[in-house]
Design a protein around this motif. Structure first.
Motif, PDB file in Angstrom:
ATOM      1  N   SER A   1       0.834  -1.199   0.000  1.00  0.00           N
ATOM      2  CA  SER A   1       0.000   0.000   0.000  1.00  0.00           C
ATOM      3  C   SER A   1       0.868   1.248   0.000  1.00  0.00           C
ATOM      4  CB  SER A   1      -0.920   0.018   1.230  1.00  0.00           C
ATOM      5  OG  SER A   1      -0.172   0.011   2.426  1.00  0.00           O
ATOM      6  N   GLY A   2       0.292   2.323  -0.503  1.00  0.00           N
ATOM      7  CA  GLY A   2       0.992   3.597  -0.531  1.00  0.00           C
ATOM      8  C   GLY A   2       0.010   4.750  -0.542  1.00  0.00           C
ATOM      9  N   ASN A   3       0.472   5.931  -0.157  1.00  0.00           N
ATOM     10  CA  ASN A   3      -0.391   7.100  -0.167  1.00  0.00           C
ATOM     11  C   ASN A   3       0.436   8.360  -0.396  1.00  0.00           C
ATOM     12  OD1 ASN A   3       0.132   8.583   2.611  1.00  0.00           O
ATOM     13  ND2 ASN A   3       0.014   6.393   3.090  1.00  0.00           N
ATOM     14  N   LEU A   4      -0.210   9.337  -1.006  1.00  0.00           N
ATOM     15  CA  LEU A   4       0.357  10.660  -1.228  1.00  0.00           C
ATOM     16  C   LEU A   4      -0.667  11.685  -0.771  1.00  0.00           C
ATOM     17  CD1 LEU A   4       1.868  10.279  -4.827  1.00  0.00           C
ATOM     18  CD2 LEU A   4       3.164  10.487  -2.693  1.00  0.00           C
ATOM     19  N   SER A   5      -0.214  12.734  -0.140  1.00  0.00           N
ATOM     20  CA  SER A   5      -1.143  13.775   0.310  1.00  0.00           C
ATOM     21  C   SER A   5      -0.478  15.143   0.219  1.00  0.00           C
ATOM     22  CB  SER A   5      -1.595  13.514   1.754  1.00  0.00           C
ATOM     23  OG  SER A   5      -0.503  13.551   2.648  1.00  0.00           O
ATOM     24  N   SER A   6      -1.340  16.127   0.000  1.00  0.00           N
ATOM     25  CA  SER A   6      -0.859  17.513  -0.083  1.00  0.00           C
ATOM     26  C   SER A   6      -1.912  18.413   0.546  1.00  0.00           C
ATOM     27  CB  SER A   6      -0.627  17.910  -1.536  1.00  0.00           C
ATOM     28  OG  SER A   6      -0.300  19.280  -1.633  1.00  0.00           O
ATOM     29  N   HIS A   7      -1.460  19.364   1.387  1.00  0.00           N
ATOM     30  CA  HIS A   7      -2.385  20.289   2.025  1.00  0.00           C
ATOM     31  C   HIS A   7      -1.727  21.664   2.135  1.00  0.00           C
ATOM     32  CE1 HIS A   7      -5.809  21.495   4.437  1.00  0.00           C
ATOM     33  NE2 HIS A   7      -4.967  22.025   5.332  1.00  0.00           N
ATOM     34  N   ASN A   8      -2.384  22.627   1.505  1.00  0.00           N
ATOM     35  CA  ASN A   8      -1.865  24.005   1.510  1.00  0.00           C
ATOM     36  C   ASN A   8      -0.406  24.073   1.066  1.00  0.00           C
ATOM     37  OD1 ASN A   8      -4.319  25.110   2.338  1.00  0.00           O
ATOM     38  ND2 ASN A   8      -3.816  24.841   4.518  1.00  0.00           N
ATOM     39  N   GLY A   9      -0.077  23.315   0.060  1.00  0.00           N
ATOM     40  CA  GLY A   9       1.267  23.371  -0.506  1.00  0.00           C
ATOM     41  C   GLY A   9       2.278  22.468   0.142  1.00  0.00           C
ATOM     42  N   ASN A  10       1.916  21.798   1.226  1.00  0.00           N
ATOM     43  CA  ASN A  10       2.843  20.887   1.898  1.00  0.00           C
ATOM     44  C   ASN A  10       2.436  19.447   1.581  1.00  0.00           C
ATOM     45  OD1 ASN A  10       4.268  23.002   3.188  1.00  0.00           O
ATOM     46  ND2 ASN A  10       2.643  23.147   4.730  1.00  0.00           N
ATOM     47  N   GLY A  11       3.395  18.666   1.117  1.00  0.00           N
ATOM     48  CA  GLY A  11       3.091  17.303   0.714  1.00  0.00           C
ATOM     49  C   GLY A  11       3.840  16.264   1.520  1.00  0.00           C
ATOM     50  N   SER A  12       3.316  15.046   1.496  1.00  0.00           N
ATOM     51  CA  SER A  12       3.960  13.919   2.170  1.00  0.00           C
ATOM     52  C   SER A  12       3.507  12.635   1.490  1.00  0.00           C
ATOM     53  CB  SER A  12       3.606  13.889   3.661  1.00  0.00           C
ATOM     54  OG  SER A  12       2.208  13.693   3.844  1.00  0.00           O
ATOM     55  N   GLY A  13       4.237  11.576   1.759  1.00  0.00           N
ATOM     56  CA  GLY A  13       3.888  10.287   1.169  1.00  0.00           C
ATOM     57  C   GLY A  13       4.489   9.158   1.966  1.00  0.00           C
ATOM     58  N   ALA A  14       3.939   7.950   1.765  1.00  0.00           N
ATOM     59  CA  ALA A  14       4.437   6.783   2.486  1.00  0.00           C
ATOM     60  C   ALA A  14       4.173   5.534   1.658  1.00  0.00           C
ATOM     61  CB  ALA A  14       3.772   6.664   3.855  1.00  0.00           C
ATOM     62  N   LEU A  15       5.020   4.539   1.846  1.00  0.00           N
ATOM     63  CA  LEU A  15       4.891   3.244   1.183  1.00  0.00           C
ATOM     64  C   LEU A  15       5.097   2.165   2.226  1.00  0.00           C
ATOM     65  CD1 LEU A  15       4.641   1.690  -1.560  1.00  0.00           C
ATOM     66  CD2 LEU A  15       7.142   1.685  -1.627  1.00  0.00           C
ATOM     67  N   SER A  16       4.238   1.147   2.220  1.00  0.00           N
ATOM     68  CA  SER A  16       4.353   0.090   3.222  1.00  0.00           C
ATOM     69  C   SER A  16       4.094  -1.267   2.592  1.00  0.00           C
ATOM     70  CB  SER A  16       3.365   0.322   4.378  1.00  0.00           C
ATOM     71  OG  SER A  16       2.028   0.243   3.916  1.00  0.00           O
ATOM     72  N   CYS A  17       4.677  -2.273   3.195  1.00  0.00           N
ATOM     73  CA  CYS A  17       4.499  -3.657   2.761  1.00  0.00           C
ATOM     74  C   CYS A  17       4.299  -4.506   4.010  1.00  0.00           C
ATOM     75  CB  CYS A  17       5.719  -4.134   1.977  1.00  0.00           C
ATOM     76  SG  CYS A  17       5.572  -5.832   1.378  1.00  0.00           S
ATOM     77  N   SER A  18       3.293  -5.371   3.969  1.00  0.00           N
ATOM     78  CA  SER A  18       3.013  -6.179   5.157  1.00  0.00           C
ATOM     79  C   SER A  18       2.683  -7.610   4.755  1.00  0.00           C
ATOM     80  CB  SER A  18       1.843  -5.573   5.947  1.00  0.00           C
ATOM     81  OG  SER A  18       0.663  -5.527   5.153  1.00  0.00           O
ATOM     82  N   LEU A  19       2.841  -8.502   5.715  1.00  0.00           N
ATOM     83  CA  LEU A  19       2.518  -9.905   5.533  1.00  0.00           C
ATOM     84  C   LEU A  19       1.594 -10.330   6.666  1.00  0.00           C
ATOM     85  CD1 LEU A  19       2.961 -12.596   4.038  1.00  0.00           C
ATOM     86  CD2 LEU A  19       4.872 -13.038   5.606  1.00  0.00           C
ATOM     87  N   ARG A  20       0.400 -10.795   6.287  1.00  0.00           N
ATOM     88  CA  ARG A  20      -0.581 -11.243   7.280  1.00  0.00           C
ATOM     89  C   ARG A  20      -0.684 -12.758   7.230  1.00  0.00           C
ATOM     90  NH1 ARG A  20      -6.410  -8.665   6.971  1.00  0.00           N
ATOM     91  NH2 ARG A  20      -5.146  -6.878   7.664  1.00  0.00           N
ATOM     92  N   LYS A  21      -0.667 -13.380   8.417  1.00  0.00           N
ATOM     93  CA  LYS A  21      -0.743 -14.830   8.505  1.00  0.00           C
ATOM     94  C   LYS A  21      -1.858 -15.227   9.468  1.00  0.00           C
ATOM     95  CE  LYS A  21       1.986 -19.001   9.332  1.00  0.00           C
ATOM     96  NZ  LYS A  21       1.753 -19.507   7.964  1.00  0.00           N
ATOM     97  N   VAL A  22      -2.741 -16.065   8.990  1.00  0.00           N
ATOM     98  CA  VAL A  22      -3.800 -16.602   9.845  1.00  0.00           C
ATOM     99  C   VAL A  22      -3.192 -17.765  10.625  1.00  0.00           C
ATOM    100  CG1 VAL A  22      -6.064 -17.683   9.918  1.00  0.00           C
ATOM    101  CG2 VAL A  22      -5.570 -15.923   8.199  1.00  0.00           C
TER     102      VAL A  22
END
Length: 561
Positions: free
Chosen positions: A184-205
Motif C-alpha cells: 500500500s501507498g499514499n500521497l497527500s498535499s495540504h496548503n502546498g505541503n506534501g507527504s507520502g508513504a509506502l508500506s508492505c506487510s505480511l498477514r498470517k492466519v
C-alpha cells in the motif's frame, strides 16, 4: 460448449426426474426405469443414421443416470452435492465406505484446495481519492466601503481553490489460504505541503481464532508495525498493534489495543486504549440491524475529549440510508446529516452536510464504486450562516434528482436491456439445443407410443388425448395454433403416453422439464402441466404446477358431460 454452458447443464441435470422415479427409489425401481428407457433409446433399434445418433445421446444420458443412482457411493455424492459434485477433481481417492456427511466434508476439502490454487492468481486492489475544496468566498459578505480591490469583484467570480488532496492505493496478494501479502501507498498535499508513504506487510492466519501481521513502511522515516487479532471466547475478541517510528527527530513508539464483547445478536461493545504517539481511551457501542445502525462513543484523551452519537436509518427496499450525527467536546460542537443511495449493483452516492463550531459549514460528497472511493469535502463557510446551510442541503438534493432522471435512470435502463439481450442470446442457443433434444426424444418414442395406445384402447384404459407444458394460455389459443403458444408451451402428449404403464401414470414431485421429451421453454418463469385423457372412455382433465406430483387416473379429474 463453453464452461459456463456446461456448468448450467450440470446444474439442470436431474437423474431422478429423467428416470421418473422418487428420490428414495429402491434398487429395483432404478433398474426397472433404466431397462424401460434403454429399450426405448438403444441405438441398435434404429437404422436411420440421424435417429441412431439422437438415440445414442439419450441412451448415454440414461446410462449415466443409472450408473450414478445404482452406485451407493456416487448416489450419496449426487444426493448431497448434485451432478457438479461428481466432477470434482480428486474423487478417485475418496474411500467408498464414507458416509454422506464424510463425503460432504471431503468435497469441501477439495473445494478449499481449488480455492487455494485460485487465490494465487488474484489480487484485491483498493484505492481512494480524497479532495478538500475551499469555497468560503461563495458566502462571504464583503464590506462595500472596504479599500480592498480584487479583479474578481468586477467579473463577479468567487475564488474557489483545492486546498488539499490525498491518494491511497493498496493491493492484496493472497499467497495461500493463511498468508496474504499487502502493498500500500499514499500521497497527500495540504496548503502546498506534501507527504507520502509506502508500506508492505505480511498477514498470517495462525488459527481459526486469530491472525498476526508484520508491516514495514517508509515515509518520513522508517516504521515497523506488529498487529494481531485474537478471538478469546464466544463473543469476546480483541486486537493490538505496536508501531515503532524512526523519524529524523528520534525514535517514537505507539500502541493501540482494543477489546470487544458481543452484547447481543446485534450489539457489540468496544474499549480502545492508545498510548505513545497518541494517548487516550475510547469506549464505543455499535448496534446494527436490518433497519438501523447506531454508534455511541465516549473518548477521553489528549488533546481533546468528546462524546459522539450517530444514527443511520436503513431503507433496504429503496436501497437508501439516512444519517444523523452529533459530536460535542473540548474541540467544540458538530452536527451532521445526510443520505446515501445505491445507484447500481456496485456503486453508491452519499452527501452529508456538517455544521459545527469552529469547523463552520462543510458539504461532504462521496462516490463509492466497487473497491474505489472518491470523496470531496467542500468548506462553504467558516461561520454558521443560514445561506450555506440552505444551499448545502438543497443543491445536492436537486442535483441528485436531476442526475437520477437525466443520467442514472437512462444508463441503468440501457444496461439492463443490454444484459437482458445478452442473457437471451446466451439462452437462445442452449434452449434451441434443449428443444432439439426434446423433439428428437419424442420422435424416438412414436413407435412405442403407438403400441401403448393400441393396448390401452383395447382395454379402455388410459389414453392421453393432449398434454401441454409451459406457461399455459387459453385452450382456444392452443387450438388456433397461436404463435405465443408455440413460444411458451410445448406439446408433451407423446412423452406422457410413453410413461403410461398398466393404465397408470405417475409423475414425481419435481420440475417436469427434466423428463424425456420435455424442455424448459421459459426459464425462470412459472410453468404448469395440463393433461386431458380418456379412461374407461370418459374424458378427464387436470392442471398442476411444474413441481407438483401427479397420479392419474383420478375420479376428481372427470369432466361432466
Amino acid at each position: 460448449m463453453d464452461d459456463s454452458d456446461s456448468d448450467t447443464q450440470q446444474e439442470t441435470d436431474d437423474y431422478y426426474t429423467f428416470l421418473n422415479i422418487a428420490r428414495n427409489a429402491t434398487d429395483d425401481e432404478i433398474n426397472n426405469a433404466y431397462r424401460r428407457l434403454s429399450r426405448l433409446y438403444h441405438p441398435d433399434k434404429h437404422t436411420d443414421l440421424q435417429r441412431k445418433k439422437e438415440a445414442e445421446i439419450l441412451f448415454s444420458k440414461t446410462k449415466k443416470a443409472y450408473e450414478v443412482l445404482s452406485d451407493p457411493h456416487m448416489r450419496a455424492i449426487y444426493d448431497n452435492l448434485g451432478s457438479k459434485g461428481l466432477e470434482t477433481q480428486g474423487w478417485e481417492i475418496v474411500q467408498r465406505t464414507k458416509t454422506p456427511h464424510e463425503i460432504r466434508e471431503e468435497y469441501e476439502r477439495l473445494a478449499r484446495e481449488r480455492e487455494e490454487r485460485r487465490l494465487q492468481q488474484r489480487t484485491n486492489p483498493k484505492s481512494s481519492v480524497t479532495m478538500t475544496v475551499n469555497a468560503t468566498e461563495l458566502f462571504n459578505i464583503y464590506d462595500e466601503d472596504s479599500d480592498y480591490f480584487d479583479l474578481r469583484d468586477l467579473v463577479g467570480m468567487p475564488h474557489i481553490e483545492i486546498s488539499g488532496m490525498s491518494l491511497s492505493q493498496s493491493i492484496e496478494a493472497p499467497l495461500t489460504n493463511q498468508d496474504t501479502a499487502i502493498l500500500s501507498g499514499n500521497l497527500s498535499s495540504h496548503n502546498g505541503n506534501g507527504s507520502g508513504a509506502l508500506s508492505c506487510s505480511l498477514r498470517k492466519v495462525t488459527s481459526e481464532k486469530g491472525w498476526g501481521e508484520l508491516e514495514v513502511g517508509a515515509g518520513n522515516g522508517l516504521s515497523l508495525t506488529a498487529k494481531g487479532f485474537r478471538n478469546f471466547s464466544r463473543g469476546v475478541f480483541g486486537n493490538c498493534s505496536v508501531l515503532t517510528h524512526f523519524s529524523p527527530t528520534g525514535l517514537r513508539i505507539g500502541t493501540v489495543a482494543t477489546i470487544a464483547n458481543q452484547l447481543d445478536k446485534h450489539t457489540v461493545g468496544y474499549l480502545t486504549w492508545k498510548a505513545g504517539l497518541q494517548s487516550g481511551m475510547n469506549t464505543m457501542i455499535i448496534r446494527d440491524t436490518t433497519n438501523l445502525h447506531l454508534v455511541a462513543s465516549l473518548y477521553f484523551g489528549i488533546p481533546h475529549t468528546y462524546a459522539a452519537l450517530s444514527y443511520t436509518h436503513k431503507m433496504p427496499e429503496r436501497e437508501s440510508k439516512l444519517k444523523l450525527t452529533g459530536k460535542a467536546g473540548t474541540f467544540g460542537v458538530m452536527f451532521e446529516y445526510g443520505a446515501e443511495k445505491k445507484v447500481s449493483k456496485n456503486s453508491s452516492l452519499a452527501a452529508n452536510l456538517s455544521i459545527g463550531i469552529p469547523t463552520g459549514v462543510q458539504l461532504k460528497l462521496k462516490l463509492h464504486r466497487a473497491s474505489q472511493t472518491y470523496a470531496t469535502t467542500i468548506l462553504l463557510c467558516e461561520e454558521i450562516m443560514p445561506a450555506p446551510i440552505i444551499y448545502g442541503t438543497v443543491v445536492p438534493l436537486v442535483g441528485w434528482l436531476a442526475m437520477h432522471k437525466l443520467i442514472i435512470t437512462p444508463y441503468l435502463r440501457k444496461q439492463k436491456q443490454t444484459e437482458l439481450m445478452k442473457q437471451r442470446e446466451g439462452n437462445k442457443a442452449r434452449l434451441t439445443e434443449m428443444r432439439r433434444q426434446a423433439f428428437a426424444a419424442i420422435d424416438l418414442m412414436r413407435e412405442t407410443v403407438r403400441r401403448i395406445v393400441d393396448q390401452e384402447e383395447a382395454k379402455k384404459g388410459l389414453v392421453i388425448l393432449s398434454a401441454w407444458y409451459g406457461q399455459l394460455i387459453s385452450e382456444e389459443a392452443i387450438d388456433e395454433e397461436d404463435s405465443k403458444a408455440a413460444e411458451t408451451m410445448m406439446d408433451v402428449t407423446i412423452p406422457l403416453q410413453c410413461l403410461v404403464k398398466d393404465s397408470k401414470l405417475i409423475l414425481q414431485e419435481s420440475s417436469k422439464s427434466g423428463l424425456p421429451g420435455f424442455y424448459d421453454s421459459c426459464p425462470g418463469e412459472d410453468k404448469s402441466l395440463r393433461v386431458r385423457y380418456l379412461f374407461h372412455a370418459v374424458t378427464h382433465q387436470v392442471t398442476i404446477k411444474d413441481d407438483e406430483s401427479l397420479r392419474i387416473p383420478k375420479q376428481s379429474h372427470r369432466l361432466d358431460t
